[in-house]
Write an enzyme that holds these catalytic residues in place. Sequence first.
Site, PDB file in Angstrom:
ATOM      1  N   ASP A 196       0.975  -1.153  -0.104  1.00 22.07           N
ATOM      2  CA  ASP A 196       0.104   0.152  -0.024  1.00 22.07           C
ATOM      3  C   ASP A 196       0.935   1.279   0.001  1.00 22.07           C
ATOM      4  OD1 ASP A 196       0.324   1.225   2.762  1.00 22.07           O
ATOM      5  OD2 ASP A 196      -0.541  -0.754   3.268  1.00 22.07           O
ATOM      6  N   ILE A 197       0.349   2.382  -0.230  1.00 22.74           N
ATOM      7  CA  ILE A 197       1.100   3.660  -0.640  1.00 22.74           C
ATOM      8  C   ILE A 197       1.956   4.137   0.657  1.00 22.74           C
ATOM      9  CG2 ILE A 197      -0.911   5.086   0.093  1.00 22.74           C
ATOM     10  CD1 ILE A 197      -0.058   6.987  -2.230  1.00 22.74           C
TER      11      ILE A 197
END
Length: 251
Positions: free
Chosen positions: A116-117
Site C-alpha cells: 500500500d502507498i
Amino acid sequence: MSRAEQEIFDAQGERLQKVLAHAGVGSRRHCEALMEQGRVEVNGVIVRQLGMRVDPRSAQIKVDGVPVQGDLEKVTIAFYKPPRVVSTMSDDQGRKTLADYLDDRPERLFHVGRLDIDTEGIILLTNDGELAHRLTHPSYEIPKTYIARVEGQVTRGLGKVLEAGVQLEDGMQNVDSFVLKEAARRNSIVEITLHSGKNRIVRRLMEEVGHPVMELVRVRFANITAGRLKPGQYRIIGGSELGALMQMVDM
C-alpha cells in the site's frame, strides 16, 4: 554423448557451461567441473558432456536440484519501495510510481503483488510472467515478513492470538509467526510473517487487535531480503538466490 543427452542436444543452441556462467553459477571452468561431477541436469537428464548445447530460453536447467534461469532476456528485480509511492507502473493521479525509479530498465516489468502507498520495503518486479503468476498464487503460500511500529504496549500473548487467527470482515486471518521486538507504553515494534496476499492485511490485523500500525516495512519477500538497499534503490536477483526463489514455486 549418451542417448538421453542426444535427445536434449540443440545444435543451434549455446554451450551449457556458457549458459551456466552467464546465469551467475560461476566461472566457465567451475561450471564445467559441475557438469563433470554430474551435478547439472537439463530437462531431467544429468549432463556430463562438455559439448552439450541447449536453447537457454526453453531448457529447464538445474544445478544440485536448484533451478537456473538460463534465459538472459528474463530479469527479476528487488526494489525498495519508499513510502508515498504507489505500487503500479503508471498513475492517473500523478503520484510517484515504481516506474519512476526503474526508467533505466529496458524490459517491460510487472510488479509481483503490491504494497500500500504508506508501506515501504521490498517488492519484486519481473518480466517472467510464469514466475510472477506463481509467486502471487495462494497455493504456493509465499511468506512475507514485516516490521511494524504500532500504537500501545504490546504483550507477548498477542502472538498466540494472531497465530490462532483473528476474524476480519473478509474472513479469519492468522499469521505464520510473530515476534515482539520492543515494547513501550506508547508504542511497540513487532515482526510479523504471513503468506496472505490480502489488501492491507497487516494493518487490518493490528488494528483489529487494538494496536494500529504507525509505520510498516516489508523486509522479506520469500527468500529475498532488503539487504543494503535504501529506499528507491533496486538490485538484480540472480544465481542461487534466484534459483531458490524459483524452487519455492516449483519452477
